[in-house]
Write a protein that holds these residues in place. Structure first.
Motif, PDB file in Angstrom:
ATOM      1  N   GLY A   1      56.746  97.123  30.516  1.00  0.00           N
ATOM      2  CA  GLY A   1      55.538  97.675  31.118  1.00  0.00           C
ATOM      3  C   GLY A   1      55.665  99.083  31.652  1.00  0.00           C
ATOM      4  N   LEU A   2      56.638  99.844  31.156  1.00  0.00           N
ATOM      5  CA  LEU A   2      56.786 101.237  31.557  1.00  0.00           C
ATOM      6  C   LEU A   2      56.136 102.143  30.514  1.00  0.00           C
ATOM      7  N   SER A   3      55.910 103.382  30.885  1.00  0.00           N
ATOM      8  CA  SER A   3      55.362 104.359  29.950  1.00  0.00           C
ATOM      9  C   SER A   3      56.369 104.595  28.826  1.00  0.00           C
ATOM     10  N   ALA A   4      55.949 104.394  27.594  1.00  0.00           N
ATOM     11  CA  ALA A   4      56.861 104.460  26.449  1.00  0.00           C
ATOM     12  C   ALA A   4      57.039 105.900  25.984  1.00  0.00           C
ATOM     13  N   ASP A   5      57.851 106.676  26.735  1.00  0.00           N
ATOM     14  CA  ASP A   5      58.068 108.073  26.388  1.00  0.00           C
ATOM     15  C   ASP A   5      59.421 108.317  25.729  1.00  0.00           C
ATOM     16  N   GLY A   6      60.256 107.275  25.642  1.00  0.00           N
ATOM     17  CA  GLY A   6      61.556 107.429  24.996  1.00  0.00           C
ATOM     18  C   GLY A   6      62.593 108.142  25.836  1.00  0.00           C
ATOM     19  N   VAL A   7      62.282 108.409  27.089  1.00  0.00           N
ATOM     20  CA  VAL A   7      63.203 109.084  28.006  1.00  0.00           C
ATOM     21  C   VAL A   7      63.753 108.053  28.996  1.00  0.00           C
ATOM     22  N   VAL A   8      65.071 108.028  29.153  1.00  0.00           N
ATOM     23  CA  VAL A   8      65.686 107.087  30.092  1.00  0.00           C
ATOM     24  C   VAL A   8      65.859 107.797  31.437  1.00  0.00           C
ATOM     25  N   GLY A   9      64.882 107.574  32.305  1.00  0.00           N
ATOM     26  CA  GLY A   9      64.936 108.114  33.660  1.00  0.00           C
ATOM     27  C   GLY A   9      65.228 106.989  34.651  1.00  0.00           C
ATOM     28  N   ALA A  10      64.960 107.246  35.924  1.00  0.00           N
ATOM     29  CA  ALA A  10      65.320 106.292  36.977  1.00  0.00           C
ATOM     30  C   ALA A  10      64.681 104.919  36.769  1.00  0.00           C
ATOM     31  N   LYS A  11      63.396 104.892  36.412  1.00  0.00           N
ATOM     32  CA  LYS A  11      62.721 103.597  36.250  1.00  0.00           C
ATOM     33  C   LYS A  11      63.275 102.804  35.072  1.00  0.00           C
ATOM     34  N   THR A  12      63.525 103.514  33.960  1.00  0.00           N
ATOM     35  CA  THR A  12      64.054 102.812  32.787  1.00  0.00           C
ATOM     36  C   THR A  12      65.484 102.356  33.036  1.00  0.00           C
ATOM     37  N   TRP A  13      66.292 103.219  33.676  1.00  0.00           N
ATOM     38  CA  TRP A  13      67.643 102.799  34.045  1.00  0.00           C
ATOM     39  C   TRP A  13      67.595 101.540  34.920  1.00  0.00           C
ATOM     40  N   THR A  14      66.719 101.538  35.891  1.00  0.00           N
ATOM     41  CA  THR A  14      66.620 100.392  36.807  1.00  0.00           C
ATOM     42  C   THR A  14      66.330  99.113  36.036  1.00  0.00           C
ATOM     43  N   ALA A  15      65.355  99.166  35.141  1.00  0.00           N
ATOM     44  CA  ALA A  15      64.994  97.976  34.367  1.00  0.00           C
ATOM     45  C   ALA A  15      66.121  97.561  33.427  1.00  0.00           C
ATOM     46  N   LEU A  16      66.777  98.532  32.792  1.00  0.00           N
ATOM     47  CA  LEU A  16      67.881  98.215  31.879  1.00  0.00           C
ATOM     48  C   LEU A  16      69.049  97.562  32.609  1.00  0.00           C
ATOM     49  N   LEU A  17      69.430  98.140  33.739  1.00  0.00           N
ATOM     50  CA  LEU A  17      70.590  97.646  34.483  1.00  0.00           C
ATOM     51  C   LEU A  17      70.319  96.297  35.134  1.00  0.00           C
ATOM     52  N   ALA A  18      69.052  96.034  35.480  1.00  0.00           N
ATOM     53  CA  ALA A  18      68.709  94.779  36.167  1.00  0.00           C
ATOM     54  C   ALA A  18      68.507  93.614  35.209  1.00  0.00           C
ATOM     55  N   ALA A  19      68.351  93.894  33.929  1.00  0.00           N
ATOM     56  CA  ALA A  19      68.022  92.837  32.961  1.00  0.00           C
ATOM     57  C   ALA A  19      69.025  91.686  33.030  1.00  0.00           C
ATOM     58  N   GLY A  20      68.496  90.477  32.918  1.00  0.00           N
ATOM     59  CA  GLY A  20      69.357  89.295  32.938  1.00  0.00           C
ATOM     60  C   GLY A  20      68.802  88.210  33.837  1.00  0.00           C
ATOM     61  N   THR A  21      69.688  87.387  34.359  1.00  0.00           N
ATOM     62  CA  THR A  21      69.282  86.278  35.219  1.00  0.00           C
ATOM     63  C   THR A  21      68.860  86.796  36.590  1.00  0.00           C
ATOM     64  N   GLN A  22      68.321  85.897  37.406  1.00  0.00           N
ATOM     65  CA  GLN A  22      67.827  86.284  38.736  1.00  0.00           C
ATOM     66  C   GLN A  22      68.463  85.423  39.835  1.00  0.00           C
TER      67      GLN A  22
END
Length: 369
Positions: A280-301
């Motif tokens: 649900g992020l803006s699909a700009d193809g740039v890995v900034g703070a928000k995309t890093w956060t989502a990538l690093l957090a992916a997985g179980t909870q």
């Protein structure tokens, strides 16, 4: 029942037995060779190496491969703990009636009855706590063609490594005599699974069950991310044309079948856009703070709080470093600094501020907030 029916019933039972056996084999842990092959020392955790025995050459490094911590050394017999026929002042000249961690009833561990391993006391060489290791952490121990499952149960001298309980040696087919037993050489591989604990510590059956599952996951995990550094003091904005370690980390987290190249190419841009759309992020193809956060957090909870430890805490610390754009120490220990960072994140995202990272906080992190 007629003889014919009885014969058919017995035949059916005979057919069922091999089926159950094969099912049990499918659920068992990996082989000794599979575990040794996977424990390839993708990164060294220790600052230097350990000797097998006091005064010996320092040749044993503590390593990380995937989420597992491991080393290869000899096996000396630790007979400390409860006094038994096998372990006492008469059988063991170095006997101590205590262990670093105790049973659920408060008694020391029973070396003759419980397979456990010994970790070196924290020192400048290595502090096991920074790797999410502590009492009751489950381990697979490999010798020749045998695999035994044990728990972390005691601490030993700061300069040496390679020690296990009487029962562990017995299960591995090693002479368990505390005065004359053990085995020399770099022939025993100890593989610890941070975050996987036996409950209670003396429950050997629980250690086996959880150990087999963790060992299977370890052997079957791909080495693409395991061999790529994900721990940074800051996560920089990267995009088409970027190169370096951060690009490798992003490529690893984005997935795929190829080894990370470290070059932010068209395929990486496309993968980034697809991931951004998914969360649900803006699909700009740039890995900034928000995309890093989502990538690093992916997985179980999993619910994490003060004093939690293990790989999930490391994942959280990486994620908070990206989300807050400030360094959070990545050591696998949920201490006061991590709790403060969690509260700061919850405050800035209008969440309940309790320092406990549960499903609500994880969901926010995984959506890149």
């Amino acid at each position: 029942m007629s003889f014919a029916c009885l014969a058919l019933a017995l035949a059916g039972m005979a057919l069922l037995v091999p089926l159950r056996d094969s099912q049990a084999e499918e659920l068992a842990g990996p082989t000794a060779d599979q575990l040794r092959a996977r424990a390839s020392c993708e990164s060294q955790l220790s600052n230097g190496k350990y000797a097998h025995d006091s005064g010996g050459s320092r040749t044993a490094a503590v390593c990380r491969s995937g989420d597992a911590v491991h080393w290869t050394a000899d096996l000396d017999i630790d007979c400390d703990g409860q006094r038994t026929t096998q372990c006492n002042e008469n059988t063991d000249p170095s006997f101590q009636p205590d262990t670093s961690w105790h049973q659920s009833d408060g008694k020391p561990l029973n070396s003759a009855g419980l397979p456990f391993i010994v970790v070196p006391l924290p020192s400048s060489i290595w502090d096991y706590r920074t790797a999410g290791v502590g009492g009751a952490i489950v381990a697979a121990v490999v010798y020749q063609d045998k695999v035994a499952y044990a728990v972390v149960g005691d601490q030993g001298p700061t300069g040496i490594i390679g020690e296990g309980s009487y029962k562990l040696a017995q299960q591995l087919g090693i002479n368990p005599n505390p005065a004359s037993g053990g085995v020399d050489g770099a022939v025993v591989t100890y593989i610890l699974f941070p975050g996987v604990t036996s409950a209670p510590i003396e429950n050997a059956a629980d250690a086996v069950s959880k150990g087999e599952a963790a060992a299977n996951a370890f052997v079957n995990s791909t080495q693409t991310c395991a061999s790529t550094n994900l721990d940074f003091t800051a996560y920089p904005t990267i995009q088409s044309g970027s190169t370096g370690a951060a690009v490798k980390a992003a490529q690893c987290l984005l997935g795929g079948t190829n080894e990370p190249s470290g070059v932010f190419d068209t395929a990486t841009t496309d993968a980034t856009k697809a991931f951004q759309t998914k969360v649900g992020l803006s699909a700009d193809g740039v890995v900034g703070a928000k995309t890093w956060t989502a990538l690093l957090a992916a997985g179980t909870q999993p619910t994490l709080r003060l004093n939690s430890a293990g790989p999930d805490v490391r994942r959280l610390q990486r994620t908070l470093t990206a989300a807050l754009t400030r360094t959070v120490t990545i050591d696998g220990q949920f201490g006061p600094q991590t709790e403060t960072a969690a509260k700061d994140y919850q405050t800035t995202r209008q969440l309940v501020v309790d320092g406990v990272v549960g499903p609500v906080t994880w969901t926010a992190l995984q959506s890149g907030k």
